[in-house]
Each structure stands twice: as structure tokens, then as C-alpha cells.
Design an enzyme around this catalytic site. Structure first.
Site, short mmCIF file in Angstrom:
data_model
loop_
_atom_site.label_atom_id
_atom_site.label_comp_id
_atom_site.label_asym_id
_atom_site.label_seq_id
_atom_site.Cartn_x
_atom_site.Cartn_y
_atom_site.Cartn_z
CB CYS A 162 -9.83 1.14 0.59
SG CYS A 162 -9.71 -0.01 -0.71
CG HIS B 114 20.75 -3.82 -29.21
ND1 HIS B 114 21.87 -4.58 -29.48
CD2 HIS B 114 21.46 -2.34 -28.52
CE1 HIS B 114 22.70 -3.54 -29.32
NE2 HIS B 114 22.83 -2.62 -28.90
CD1 TRP C 81 -6.67 0.97 -7.30
CD2 TRP C 81 -6.62 -0.55 -5.58
NE1 TRP C 81 -6.82 0.62 -7.64
CE2 TRP C 81 -5.85 -0.32 -7.15
CE3 TRP C 81 -6.12 -1.43 -4.84
CZ2 TRP C 81 -4.77 -0.93 -7.49
CZ3 TRP C 81 -4.62 -1.99 -5.44
CH2 TRP C 81 -4.88 -2.03 -6.13
NE ARG D 112 -5.61 7.58 0.46
CZ ARG D 112 -4.75 8.09 1.61
NH1 ARG D 112 -4.93 8.66 1.69
NH2 ARG D 112 -4.57 6.82 1.24
CE LYS E 52 -1.76 12.31 -6.28
NZ LYS E 52 -0.78 12.50 -7.44
CE LYS F 192 2.29 10.97 -14.74
NZ LYS F 192 3.24 10.74 -14.39
CD GLU G 263 6.34 10.91 -14.02
OE1 GLU G 263 6.90 9.41 -14.32
OE2 GLU G 263 5.82 11.30 -14.60
CD GLU H 102 -0.34 7.70 -13.67
OE1 GLU H 102 -0.24 7.28 -12.53
OE2 GLU H 102 0.27 8.32 -14.62
CG ASN I 204 -6.58 1.00 3.20
OD1 ASN I 204 -6.12 0.76 2.25
ND2 ASN I 204 -6.08 2.41 3.65
N GLY I 205 -5.90 -2.48 2.94
CA GLY I 205 -5.32 -2.98 3.00
C GLY I 205 -5.72 -4.75 2.98
O1 M6R Z 1 3.27 8.49 -3.67
P1 M6R Z 1 3.99 7.84 -4.23
O2 M6R Z 1 5.51 8.52 -4.87
O3 M6R Z 1 5.04 7.17 -3.58
O4 M6R Z 1 3.92 6.57 -5.73
C1 M6R Z 1 4.26 6.43 -6.13
C2 M6R Z 1 3.47 5.86 -7.46
O5 M6R Z 1 2.53 4.86 -6.74
C3 M6R Z 1 3.18 7.25 -8.31
O6 M6R Z 1 4.19 7.95 -8.49
C4 M6R Z 1 2.52 6.77 -8.85
O7 M6R Z 1 3.22 5.75 -10.47
C5 M6R Z 1 1.82 7.91 -10.40
N1 M6R Z 1 0.44 7.97 -10.42
C6 M6R Z 1 2.13 8.24 -11.48
O8 M6R Z 1 1.76 9.06 -12.15
#
Ligand code: M6R
Length: 621
Positions: free
Chosen positions: A2, A516, A76, A27, A616, A497, A493, A500, A102-103
Site C-alpha cells: 500500500c 524422480h 494492496w 506498489r 512492487k 516472470k 527466475e 507473474e 500500510n502494514g
Molecule cells: O525489492 P526486493 O528485491 O526485496 O523484492 C523482492 C521480491 O518481492 C521481488 O523480486 C519480486 O519477486 C519481483 N516482483 C519479481 O519480479
């Protein structure tokens, strides 16, 4: 997560609050709201909308709402679905208090129960609403109104003593038209200091370009912000000094320019920002250890490095493990920050802990860091944001120079983390006498070359990916990703992607694990993305895995290096990347991998920069 934004001062607040929210909207973006004290009768007026900021600004009622003291929020969801009633700001029964938060308030259910017994009526499913009602109850109970500000401080002290969790919030109170109340337990809050005006936000980016002075609230503190003054207190009500800092943030470099999405722009920026990252690290020379909060002697006797991170940053750490083990001949370990705090921690000598976080605000990573700091062990942050919490809390820090990363899916932060970690592995090896200065120079040149290959590989394939392959692979509902050795975290990774941004179910395995169990999943409806490796032995093992897939009627998409013709002959689709320094193959392949996943998501019409359910910066655990 948030975002909270507020304003008090000589101008009306709405324009700044909405602009600040739009800057931070990436965010958290499932609902949005604004509240201010109306000029006419000093009452709290508000508007809320489900979805993005546009939905709020297009509301007819918004045109009539403005005032010199205002707060806003983009959400969020943690407690309760995205809905108008769950959107912030939240109010007490009489709408004399407005809160943006926030939190998480962990004890909100028991507080709510007690307040309901006292007659308070709740309208939302959120934890935030209880803050407004507790505040209201405390204000009502306060009879000494002679020394108003002393009383307000006492009320806030009582309020925070009732809340548990990790939270930061901002409050407007009807009886205090000259005061914006800020409370920070854990997530960040900062104040941009203007001329007879104060800008408040969860991230200084909200007011970048409007002032060059910023004040970050310390943890467990609250502040009364007036248009030309900040009064700061700890949670016991003791006055604290206010330490301002210079703010050096630009908003200008955060435009999409000619690109359709921030993600694409950020993919294309990688070559330049990798170069910038290496240059800035090289410029540190021997002061590097000062920045890292470690002595050269500590580095010389270092025998273990431990990495902590989440998501993409954790993947970068998993890849970096190979750098440190092979270049520094050093033991290394990698931990998911969200698991770290529940593990048994063994403080050991000759070890440093390196927390990696693009944003520097990820709650899990910060909590893990705090666990280590509590044992007075050396901690170093590797982050992209110089003004972030992690920089303030770690024993030392190193910065990547990726520039602001706006798209939720991390791209240039990942590649600059890899570049910085490769550089650091060599710098430590140099300090330990394991490599010569010439090797250090070569390492930098190797990274720069890998960055060139990264970009050239996108250029080579972008048209065919966009014209044909993205369309085809967008039709699959699931995919398997395989890698070995350092190409395994890279495959993780890639799978992240795809999940996500394209919402395609993607499962990643170390290729050796296929037989396995996961081999049972192979069929013609499930493409298998295989990420090759430059090492001949690892490549040949991966080739065997590809053969196992093909033998079961599977469909292989291979990302290979030049000369790996057997894999190309086997694959249904392949991409070839030039060879680079042995440990940098994945960095060189990064752009192409990201571009392919991006193109699939684009083909599916997904909201690439702001994928559903995500944010974010993840500031809750
Ligand atoms: O800001 P950070 O690098 O600590 O964020 C960690 C993850 O939340 C961040 O890398 C997330 O997995 C990304 N959205 C991936 O693309």
C-alpha cells in the site's frame, strides 16, 4: 505494497496527493481513496474507488473535495477484498478521524470485539478501521483539552500501546486542523520539507522534484506535522530531535518514453545500467569496505558469505553463490528471507550476511536482517535505492545503479544485482590475494561484454518472438522450466516472470530431478523450457534431459549457447546466445529470456506493469 500520501500547507492538498499516489501506484493498486478537512466547516470529506487511481479521479464527487490538509491511499489488500468499503481512508463512528495505513494490525480482531462491546459500529473487513475507532475512543476519553498538543501526544502513546503488528499510518483528526499525525512502527514514512508546506509519503519518490529536504521517521516514533514544523516523539511520548537529510531523487527518468510498458523499457535499459553499476563500484576502490561496514582485515579472514532475499533478489543470490564459491573459493549459503527468521541462527565468526533487495523495503528481508543485527554480526545490504530502510539498518551497503524500476516484474534490478555480485566476488578474491589486479580488470570487461550480448540477443530474436513464438506459447496453460547448476536458479527466475506477468502456471525443477517424478507431467501440451549452460559437462547432462523429454512426446524450447548444436537439433524451438565468461552465461541470456516472457504476456493482453494481486514493494510479512 500500500502507498500512503499526505499534504499539509499553503496549497490545497488534492493535486499533490493524487500525483503522489499515481507515482507510487505500482506498489499497490486494487483500490484507492482520498480524504481531507473541508475548508467550509472543517469536517472530514472523502472519496473512494475500487481499482486504479483513474477510477477515483473520474468520480464526479471528487471535483468538490479539497482542503489544505489531505491524505490518500492506494491499497494492496491484506484484510478483506478490494471494495469501496475496504478502501482507505478509514473512519471512526463519527467520521472525526481518518486513517490511511500500510502494514498489518495483528490484534485487530480482539480490539474490534472490545470496541463493538462499547458500541462502536464497523463497516469494513479491514484491520485499519480499528485504528480509527481506538483513536476515537481515546480522544473521547481525554478530558484535559487545555494543553491540546500534550494531550494529543498522550492519546497517540495510548493508541500505539494498544496496537501490535508492523504498521505505519497517517491520521487526520477533525479537532486538529493544523496537524497531520504520522505514526511509524515498522514500514517507512517520510516527510518532504517544503516552503510552508509538507509532503508526506511512504516513499520519497512521491515528492521527488518538489523539495530537496527529507525527514525519515525513525521506527517506533510518531510525528505531528504542521505546515512549517515537525514535532517528533518516541512511543513513550518523549520528544526526539528531527534530523533532515538531502533528497536527491529525480522523477523525470521514470517515464515510459517510446516503450509500451515500463517492463520493456527496463529490459532495454539493462546494458547501460550494468555498465553504470560496474563503473560506480570500480570508483569505490579501497573505500569499498568502508561502505560495506567491514574492515579489509575482516575480508581477508572471511570464510563464509550468507545471502538473504526474496523473489528475484533470492534468485540473484542463488546465482551469485556460484560466483563466490568459484572465484573466492568460499563457502556460501542462500536463505529465503521469509523463512530465515524461523530457522535457528548460529552466529559464526568470519562470516558476513548480505541482504539483497531491489527496493530495500521488503519486510521479510528487513526482518531477517534485524535478526542478524541483533546478534551483532556484520550485515551488508545490496540494494537499488539509496534512501531505503535497508541502507539505514544494515551495517553497510552497496548500491546497484539500475535507476528506478517501476514494473512490478523485476528485470534490470536482477541483472545489475548479478553484475554487482560478480564484481564483489572478484573484489573479495583480490583482497584475499586469490586473483591479481589484471583479473579484476578482466572481470569488469567480462561483465560489460555479457551486457552487450544481453542486448544483442534481444535484438536478434525480438521480431520472430513478437511475430510468431509469443502467439504460439501464449496458448499453453502451463509450462515446465529446467536448468542445472547456475542455470537452475536462472530457470526459476524465468518461471517466476512467466507466472507473474502472463499468469501461466510454470513449474521449475533442477533438470536432474525430472526422472524422480516430474517426468510424469510431460506431454505435448506442456512446453519444457530448458536453459543451457556453457560448461560442457552440464550442457551434456541437460542434453540428456532434453532427450528424455522428447522421448515422451514432450515439447522443448531451448535457450543455448553457440556451438550447442545437438540441443538445437533436438528442440522444437531454440535461441542461441554467444559464449561469454564461464560464470556469466545466465547474465548474457537474461534479456532474451525476459523479452520472451514479456512478449507472451503482451500477446495475452495482460496488464504487464501491474500484474493482478501483486505490488512492487512487499512491505508486509
Ligand atoms: O525489492 P526486493 O528485491 O526485496 O523484492 C523482492 C521480491 O518481492 C521481488 O523480486 C519480486 O519477486 C519481483 N516482483 C519479481 O519480479
Amino acid at each position: 505494497m500500500c502507498s500512503v500520501v499526505g499534504y499539509i500547507g499553503k496549497n490545497k492538498s488534492k493535486a499533490f496527493v493524487l500525483e503522489g499516489l499515481s507515482r507510487l501506484e505500482y506498489r499497490g493498486y486494487d483500490s484507492v481513496g482520498f480524504a481531507c478537512l473541508s475548508q467550509e466547516n472543517n469536517t472530514i470529506v472523502s472519496a473512494k474507488a475500487v481499482g486504479g487511481l483513474d477510477n477515483l479521479t473520474h468520480m464526479f464527487t471528487m471535483a468538490h473535495i479539497d482542503g489544505f490538509l489531505g491524505i490518500g491511499h492506494s491499497r494492496w489488500a491484506t484484510h478483506g477484498q478490494p471494495s469501496e468499503s475496504n478502501a482507505h481512508p478509514h473512519f471512526d463512528c463519527q467520521k472525526t478521524v481518518a486513517i490511511v495505513h500500510n502494514g498489518i494490525i495483528e490484534n485487530y480482531l480482539s480490539l474490534k470485539k472490545d470496541l463493538e462491546l462499547l458500541g462502536h459500529v464497523f463497516y469494513s473487513d479491514t484491520d485499519t478501521e480499528v485504528i480509527a475507532h481506538v483513536f476515537e475512543a481515546l480522544l473521547v476519553a481525554t478530558s484535559d483539552m487545555e494543553n491540546k498538543h500534550k494531550t494529543l501526544a498522550q492519546v497517540v502513546v495510548s493508541l500505539v500501546s494498544r496496537l501490535t503488528g508492523a504498521y505505519a499510518f497517517m491520521a487526520l483528526v477533525q479537532g486538529y486542523p493544523d496537524t497531520l499525525i504520522l505514526v511509524r512502527q515498522r514500514p517507512p514514512l517520510c516527510v518532504g520539507i517544503g516552503d510552508n508546506e509538507m509532503f508526506v509519503a511512504s516513499d520519497a519518490f512521491a515528492f521527488a522534484g518538489k523539495t530537496d529536504k527529507v525527514f525519515f521517521l525513525p521506527e517506533e516514533s510518531f510525528a505531528f506535522v504542521k505546515k512549517n514544523e515537525i514535532q517528533l516523539y518516541d512511543f513513550a511520548g518523549n520528544a526526539l530531535p528531527v534530523h533532515m537529510q538531502a533528497l536527491d531523487l529525480s522523477w523525470q527518468d521514470s517515464q515510459k518514453n517510446e516503450h509500451e510498458h515500463f517492463m520493456l523499457k527496463e529490459i532495454y535499459e539493462q546494458k547501460a545500467v550494468i555498465h553504470k553499476t560496474i563503473d560506480s563500484l570500480q570508483a569505490l576502490h579501497d573505500t569499498i569496505w568502508d561502505y560495506m561496514g567491514i574492515t579489509a582485515q575482516q575480508i581477508r579472514t572471511l570464510d563464509h558469505i550468507s545471502f538473504i532475499g526474496c523473489g528475484t533478489s533470492w534468485h540473484a543470490a542463488r546465482l551469485a553463490q556460484f560466483f563466490f564459491e568459484q572465484v573466492c573459493k568460499m563457502n556460501s549459503s542462500v536463505h529465503l528471507a521469509s523463512e530465515f527468521r524461523y530457522m535457528t541462527f548460529f552466529p559464526t565468526q568470519h562470516k558476513i550476511h548480505l541482504a539483497i533487495s531491489q527496493s530495500g523495503e521488503t519486510a521479510d528481508t528487513l526482518e531477517a536482517l534485524r535478526v542478524i543485527n541483533a546478534h551483532t554480526m556484520p550485515t551488508v545490504a545490496l540494494t537499488n535505492v539509496a534512501s531505503s530502510t535497508i541502507v539505514r539498518e544494515a551495517g553497510g551497503f552497496l548500491l546497484t545503479q539500475a535507476g528506478r524500476e517501476i514494473a512490478v516484474a523485476s528485470t534490470k534490478a536482477f541483472s545489475t544485482q548479478l553484475a554487482a555480485l560478480y564484481w564483489l566476488a572478484h573484489r573479495i578474491a583480490l583482497e584475499k590475494g586469490l586473483i591479481a589486479q589484471a583479473d579484476m580488470v578482466q572481470a569488469c570487461a567480462d561483465v560489460i561484454y555479457a551486457a552487450q550480448v544481453l542486448e544483442a540477443s534481444i535484438e536478434k530474436y525480438k521480431h520472430e518472438i513478437s511475430a510468431y513464438h509469443a502467439r504460439k506459447y501464449a496458448t499453453y496453460s502451463k509450462a515446465i522450466f529446467l536448468g542445472r547448476n547456475s542455470s537452475y536458479p536462472f530457470a526459476m527466475e524465468a518461471a517466476l516472470k512467466l507466472k507473474e506477468i502472463a499468469y501461466i502456471f510454470a513449474q521449475c525443477y533442477p533438470a536432474g530431478e525430472l526422472k524422480h517424478g516430474p517426468l510424469a507431467l510431460i506431454d505435448e501440451h506442456t512446453p519444457v523450457f530448458i536453459f543451457s549452460h556453457q560448461d560442457s559437462l552440464i550442457y551434456h547432462k541437460l542434453l540428456s534431459n532434453a532427450q528424455e523429454v522428447k522421448a515422451r512426446n514432450g515439447h522443448v524450447v531451448a535457450f543455448v549457447f553457440e556451438g550447442q548444436d545437438e540441443m538445437c537439433a533436438l528442440a522444437d524451438l531454440y535461441f542461441v546466445v554467444p559464449n561469454v565468461a564461464p560464470l556469466l552465461g545466465q547474465l548474457a541470456m537474461t534479456g532474451l529470456m525476459q523479452f520472451f516472457m514479456y512478449a507472451i504476456a503482451k500477446e495475452l493482453g495482460c496488464p504487464i506493469d501491474k500484474p493482478r494481486n501483486l505490488a512492487k514493494s512487499v512491505t508486509v510479512e
